[in-house]
Design a protein around this motif. Structure first.
Motif, PDB file in Angstrom:
ATOM      1  N   LEU A 205     -52.841  56.496 -32.603  1.00  0.00           N
ATOM      2  CA  LEU A 205     -53.433  55.317 -31.967  1.00  0.00           C
ATOM      3  C   LEU A 205     -54.717  54.897 -32.681  1.00  0.00           C
ATOM      4  CD1 LEU A 205     -53.691  54.557 -28.196  1.00  0.00           C
ATOM      5  CD2 LEU A 205     -55.680  54.240 -29.657  1.00  0.00           C
ATOM      6  N   LYS A 206     -55.552  55.856 -32.995  1.00  0.00           N
ATOM      7  CA  LYS A 206     -56.823  55.536 -33.642  1.00  0.00           C
ATOM      8  C   LYS A 206     -56.627  54.940 -35.032  1.00  0.00           C
ATOM      9  CE  LYS A 206     -59.397  59.099 -31.138  1.00  0.00           C
ATOM     10  NZ  LYS A 206     -60.102  60.409 -31.240  1.00  0.00           N
ATOM     11  N   SER A 207     -55.576  55.375 -35.732  1.00  0.00           N
ATOM     12  CA  SER A 207     -55.363  54.900 -37.103  1.00  0.00           C
ATOM     13  C   SER A 207     -54.466  53.668 -37.185  1.00  0.00           C
ATOM     14  CB  SER A 207     -54.766  56.024 -37.963  1.00  0.00           C
ATOM     15  OG  SER A 207     -53.503  56.428 -37.461  1.00  0.00           O
ATOM     16  N   HIS A 208     -53.909  53.248 -36.041  1.00  0.00           N
ATOM     17  CA  HIS A 208     -53.053  52.055 -36.008  1.00  0.00           C
ATOM     18  C   HIS A 208     -53.463  51.177 -34.825  1.00  0.00           C
ATOM     19  CE1 HIS A 208     -50.674  54.991 -38.278  1.00  0.00           C
ATOM     20  NE2 HIS A 208     -50.054  53.971 -38.839  1.00  0.00           N
ATOM     21  N   SER A 209     -54.734  50.883 -34.751  1.00  0.00           N
ATOM     22  CA  SER A 209     -55.268  50.211 -33.561  1.00  0.00           C
ATOM     23  C   SER A 209     -55.489  48.710 -33.734  1.00  0.00           C
ATOM     24  CB  SER A 209     -56.591  50.861 -33.147  1.00  0.00           C
ATOM     25  OG  SER A 209     -57.553  50.726 -34.186  1.00  0.00           O
ATOM     26  N   SER A 210     -55.210  48.177 -34.912  1.00  0.00           N
ATOM     27  CA  SER A 210     -55.485  46.756 -35.137  1.00  0.00           C
ATOM     28  C   SER A 210     -54.201  45.937 -35.203  1.00  0.00           C
ATOM     29  CB  SER A 210     -56.274  46.562 -36.436  1.00  0.00           C
ATOM     30  OG  SER A 210     -55.511  46.979 -37.555  1.00  0.00           O
ATOM     31  N   GLY A 211     -54.324  44.670 -34.859  1.00  0.00           N
ATOM     32  CA  GLY A 211     -53.175  43.776 -34.909  1.00  0.00           C
ATOM     33  C   GLY A 211     -53.610  42.335 -34.760  1.00  0.00           C
ATOM     34  N   THR A 212     -52.627  41.450 -34.740  1.00  0.00           N
ATOM     35  CA  THR A 212     -52.900  40.014 -34.641  1.00  0.00           C
ATOM     36  C   THR A 212     -51.919  39.374 -33.671  1.00  0.00           C
ATOM     37  OG1 THR A 212     -53.579  39.988 -36.970  1.00  0.00           O
ATOM     38  CG2 THR A 212     -53.153  37.861 -35.928  1.00  0.00           C
ATOM     39  N   LEU A 213     -52.415  38.462 -32.868  1.00  0.00           N
ATOM     40  CA  LEU A 213     -51.574  37.653 -31.990  1.00  0.00           C
ATOM     41  C   LEU A 213     -51.819  36.193 -32.343  1.00  0.00           C
ATOM     42  CD1 LEU A 213     -49.610  37.730 -29.520  1.00  0.00           C
ATOM     43  CD2 LEU A 213     -51.632  37.304 -28.092  1.00  0.00           C
ATOM     44  N   MET A 214     -50.816  35.573 -32.964  1.00  0.00           N
ATOM     45  CA  MET A 214     -50.909  34.150 -33.278  1.00  0.00           C
ATOM     46  C   MET A 214     -50.259  33.388 -32.129  1.00  0.00           C
ATOM     47  SD  MET A 214     -50.361  33.861 -37.410  1.00  0.00           S
ATOM     48  CE  MET A 214     -48.727  34.593 -37.506  1.00  0.00           C
TER      49      MET A 214
ATOM     50  N   PHE B 155     -56.058  50.217 -27.362  1.00  0.00           N
ATOM     51  CA  PHE B 155     -57.067  51.134 -26.815  1.00  0.00           C
ATOM     52  C   PHE B 155     -56.512  52.190 -25.868  1.00  0.00           C
ATOM     53  CE2 PHE B 155     -56.717  47.883 -23.577  1.00  0.00           C
ATOM     54  CZ  PHE B 155     -56.929  48.547 -22.378  1.00  0.00           C
ATOM     55  N   ALA B 156     -55.248  52.069 -25.440  1.00  0.00           N
ATOM     56  CA  ALA B 156     -54.724  53.056 -24.493  1.00  0.00           C
ATOM     57  C   ALA B 156     -53.201  53.075 -24.528  1.00  0.00           C
ATOM     58  CB  ALA B 156     -55.208  52.754 -23.076  1.00  0.00           C
ATOM     59  N   SER B 157     -52.629  54.181 -24.047  1.00  0.00           N
ATOM     60  CA  SER B 157     -51.174  54.309 -23.961  1.00  0.00           C
ATOM     61  C   SER B 157     -50.819  55.272 -22.844  1.00  0.00           C
ATOM     62  CB  SER B 157     -50.597  54.805 -25.289  1.00  0.00           C
ATOM     63  OG  SER B 157     -51.100  56.093 -25.596  1.00  0.00           O
ATOM     64  N   MET B 158     -49.593  55.126 -22.333  1.00  0.00           N
ATOM     65  CA  MET B 158     -49.126  56.014 -21.269  1.00  0.00           C
ATOM     66  C   MET B 158     -47.620  55.902 -21.122  1.00  0.00           C
ATOM     67  SD  MET B 158     -49.937  53.921 -17.712  1.00  0.00           S
ATOM     68  CE  MET B 158     -51.671  53.624 -18.047  1.00  0.00           C
ATOM     69  N   LYS B 159     -47.033  56.870 -20.434  1.00  0.00           N
ATOM     70  CA  LYS B 159     -45.674  56.745 -19.929  1.00  0.00           C
ATOM     71  C   LYS B 159     -45.788  56.424 -18.446  1.00  0.00           C
ATOM     72  CE  LYS B 159     -42.813  59.391 -23.111  1.00  0.00           C
ATOM     73  NZ  LYS B 159     -41.812  60.481 -23.248  1.00  0.00           N
TER      74      LYS B 159
ATOM     75  N   SER C 281     -53.961  56.836 -18.216  1.00  0.00           N
ATOM     76  CA  SER C 281     -53.638  56.826 -19.643  1.00  0.00           C
ATOM     77  C   SER C 281     -53.547  58.239 -20.206  1.00  0.00           C
ATOM     78  CB  SER C 281     -54.696  56.042 -20.419  1.00  0.00           C
ATOM     79  OG  SER C 281     -54.616  54.672 -20.121  1.00  0.00           O
ATOM     80  N   GLU C 282     -52.564  58.439 -21.078  1.00  0.00           N
ATOM     81  CA  GLU C 282     -52.480  59.696 -21.814  1.00  0.00           C
ATOM     82  C   GLU C 282     -53.447  59.684 -22.987  1.00  0.00           C
ATOM     83  OE1 GLU C 282     -48.508  61.073 -22.668  1.00  0.00           O
ATOM     84  OE2 GLU C 282     -47.690  59.970 -20.962  1.00  0.00           O
ATOM     85  N   VAL C 283     -53.688  58.481 -23.516  1.00  0.00           N
ATOM     86  CA  VAL C 283     -54.671  58.290 -24.581  1.00  0.00           C
ATOM     87  C   VAL C 283     -55.485  57.053 -24.228  1.00  0.00           C
ATOM     88  CG1 VAL C 283     -55.069  57.947 -27.040  1.00  0.00           C
ATOM     89  CG2 VAL C 283     -53.035  59.204 -26.280  1.00  0.00           C
ATOM     90  N   MET C 284     -56.809  57.151 -24.339  1.00  0.00           N
ATOM     91  CA  MET C 284     -57.669  55.986 -24.123  1.00  0.00           C
ATOM     92  C   MET C 284     -58.912  56.155 -24.969  1.00  0.00           C
ATOM     93  SD  MET C 284     -58.995  54.220 -20.600  1.00  0.00           S
ATOM     94  CE  MET C 284     -59.912  52.673 -20.663  1.00  0.00           C
TER      95      MET C 284
ATOM     96  N   MET D 145     -38.358  55.454 -17.027  1.00  0.00           N
ATOM     97  CA  MET D 145     -39.712  55.543 -17.561  1.00  0.00           C
ATOM     98  C   MET D 145     -39.902  54.546 -18.704  1.00  0.00           C
ATOM     99  SD  MET D 145     -41.109  57.680 -15.608  1.00  0.00           S
ATOM    100  CE  MET D 145     -42.685  57.937 -16.456  1.00  0.00           C
ATOM    101  N   ARG D 146     -41.125  54.078 -18.840  1.00  0.00           N
ATOM    102  CA  ARG D 146     -41.485  53.150 -19.898  1.00  0.00           C
ATOM    103  C   ARG D 146     -42.682  53.698 -20.681  1.00  0.00           C
ATOM    104  NH1 ARG D 146     -37.272  51.843 -18.437  1.00  0.00           N
ATOM    105  NH2 ARG D 146     -36.548  49.831 -17.625  1.00  0.00           N
ATOM    106  N   THR D 147     -42.697  53.388 -21.966  1.00  0.00           N
ATOM    107  CA  THR D 147     -43.894  53.629 -22.767  1.00  0.00           C
ATOM    108  C   THR D 147     -44.677  52.326 -22.777  1.00  0.00           C
ATOM    109  OG1 THR D 147     -42.780  55.256 -24.178  1.00  0.00           O
ATOM    110  CG2 THR D 147     -44.801  54.250 -25.025  1.00  0.00           C
ATOM    111  N   ALA D 148     -45.927  52.391 -22.379  1.00  0.00           N
ATOM    112  CA  ALA D 148     -46.775  51.201 -22.334  1.00  0.00           C
ATOM    113  C   ALA D 148     -47.994  51.416 -23.226  1.00  0.00           C
ATOM    114  CB  ALA D 148     -47.219  50.904 -20.905  1.00  0.00           C
ATOM    115  N   VAL D 149     -48.242  50.448 -24.076  1.00  0.00           N
ATOM    116  CA  VAL D 149     -49.392  50.476 -24.982  1.00  0.00           C
ATOM    117  C   VAL D 149     -50.258  49.268 -24.650  1.00  0.00           C
ATOM    118  CG1 VAL D 149     -50.120  50.285 -27.389  1.00  0.00           C
ATOM    119  CG2 VAL D 149     -48.147  51.706 -26.791  1.00  0.00           C
ATOM    120  N   PHE D 150     -51.553  49.495 -24.522  1.00  0.00           N
ATOM    121  CA  PHE D 150     -52.459  48.441 -24.064  1.00  0.00           C
ATOM    122  C   PHE D 150     -53.415  48.021 -25.178  1.00  0.00           C
ATOM    123  CE2 PHE D 150     -51.110  50.976 -20.474  1.00  0.00           C
ATOM    124  CZ  PHE D 150     -50.710  50.008 -19.557  1.00  0.00           C
TER     125      PHE D 150
END
Length: 232
Positions: free
Chosen positions: A147-156, A170-174, A198-201, A222-227
């Protein structure tokens, strides 16, 4: 009597052959079905239709339907797709961005969300495909280092990329697909829920939140959710 048993034995043999043939046909269909679904999910030719913020006319002749509301890119992953939005949340489960039937469907925004992503909280869904395609990469975000190394992105935002926003994961969970706090869009408790579950935040800020959701496994509730934070 001997003739009767011989005929019965012949009939049994033919029945076995028919059943075996049907099993083989079903197996071949499943192989083809898996190949068809996977090959369509792997097709990166759609990137040639990615909008250009500096050229509003770039999408003029695009075959992607007018139901495209954005383009989502998460840096360092295979997530680089148009975001569709239908009148309900079933259409793009099995419809590709060109309006054709497709088992792999599309990446799509919840029908209850504002198409300009002006809501405080929005949710995008996508099928979980192998090798990190579609939203198959989301599982990796349950790993803190990933998560820390793949935390950037773009929304056009908009068909012609009228607005470009940065994304910061910034966060993820099941989470259960029945969890209303995550999947009921008109919800003021999402920030506290993320904080508590969150499992990771990594951090908190007041920016708008975008959730990316996919199945956590076959036949799973169950769902994987990334925020992500949407940063103007």
């Amino acid at each position: 009597m001997l003739r009767f048993w011989k005929r019965l034995n012949d009939l049994y043999g033919r029945l076995v052959i028919v059943v075996f043939g049907l099993v083989m046909l079903i197996g071949l269909w499943q192989v083809y079905d898996n190949y068809y679904t996977f090959s369509h999910a792997l097709d990166d030719s759609i990137l040639k239709y990615k909008p250009d913020p500096d050229d509003p006319s770039a999408m003029k002749d695009s075959p992607i339907t007018d139901e495209m509301v954005a383009w989502l890119t998460i840096d360092g992953t295979n997530i680089d797709y148009p975001v569709m939005q239908g009148d309900d949340n079933t259409k793009f489960l099995n419809t590709d961005p060109f309006g054709n039937y497709s088992l792999s469907g599309s990446i799509f925004l919840d029908s209850r969300c504002s198409p300009d992503f002006s809501d405080g909280y929005s949710v995008i869904y996508g099928h979980h495909m192998e090798y990190g395609h579609m939203f198959g990469a989301l599982d990796d975000y349950l790993n803190p280092e990933y998560l820390k190394s793949h935390s950037s992105g773009t929304l056009m935002i908009g068909r012609n990329a009228e607005k470009v926003c940065r994304l910061r994961v910034f966060a993820s969970m099941k989470v259960s697909a029945r969890e209303k706090t995550v999947f009921d869009i008109d919800n003021d408790g999402i920030r506290q829920y993320i904080r508590d579950n969150s499992e990771v935040m990594t951090e908190e800020e007041d920016s708008r939140i975008l959730a990316l959701s996919t199945c956590a496994g076959a036949d799973s509730v169950m769902r994987t959710a990334v925020f992500c934070y949407i940063e103007d």
